[in-house]
Design an enzyme around this catalytic site. Sequence first.
Site, short mmCIF file in Angstrom:
data_model
loop_
_atom_site.label_atom_id
_atom_site.label_comp_id
_atom_site.label_asym_id
_atom_site.label_seq_id
_atom_site.Cartn_x
_atom_site.Cartn_y
_atom_site.Cartn_z
CG ASP A 33 -3.27 39.60 -24.78
OD1 ASP A 33 -3.63 40.51 -24.00
OD2 ASP A 33 -3.07 39.79 -25.99
CG ASP A 56 6.40 46.77 -20.08
OD1 ASP A 56 6.82 47.91 -20.37
OD2 ASP A 56 7.04 45.73 -20.27
CE LYS A 60 14.07 49.95 -27.53
NZ LYS A 60 14.76 48.78 -28.06
CG ASP A 92 6.92 53.77 -12.12
OD1 ASP A 92 6.14 53.03 -12.76
OD2 ASP A 92 8.16 53.66 -12.20
CB THR A 129 3.18 46.27 -7.07
OG1 THR A 129 3.70 47.57 -7.28
CG2 THR A 129 1.70 46.22 -7.45
CD GLU A 132 2.30 51.29 -3.37
OE1 GLU A 132 1.75 52.27 -2.84
OE2 GLU A 132 1.87 50.13 -3.28
#
Length: 162
Positions: A33, A56, A60, A92, A129, A132
């Site tokens: 983490d 990420d 939700k 994105d 990445t 990307e």
Amino acid sequence: NFLGLEIDYGEGRRTATRLMKQNLPNARVLGGDCRRVLTDMIAAETVAAAHIYFPDPWWKTRHHKRRLFNDEFPSMLARILKPDGLVHHWTDVADYFCMAAGLMDLHPAFTRCASPTEREATNDMDYHTSFERKKRKLGLPIYRGLWQRCKRMSDKDTAPKE
């Protein structure tokens, strides 16, 4: 020297393997983490730049608490960055970018800079990445932000603006 932080063990291991194959001794990947690493393992004002690419979005609502960008994250970045240090953020997901940009823009330790321009890829591996690469090949936009840490910071500057 470069340190990559990755909470997903498989992704971290894959990246570490690529670094070894490319013989890049000045780069390491640490699994875990990043909040713990940023608060407990990195000394204050020792980092030149933080690059947060395609975190990420935790779509939700009940998972939003897991998002990397939250009320505390800009203060964590402010603590470790050297004066004039930079924060690069790419995603994105427009809504996620707007939320993250709002947090960074309101933090007293940071000044927003002009967003980096997108450069054309010269080959299939000329992307930062895999996310990307996928999104740009589909013609989708990448949202890019750049912030600079202010030269002088007091204890009160590690808290967001009211």
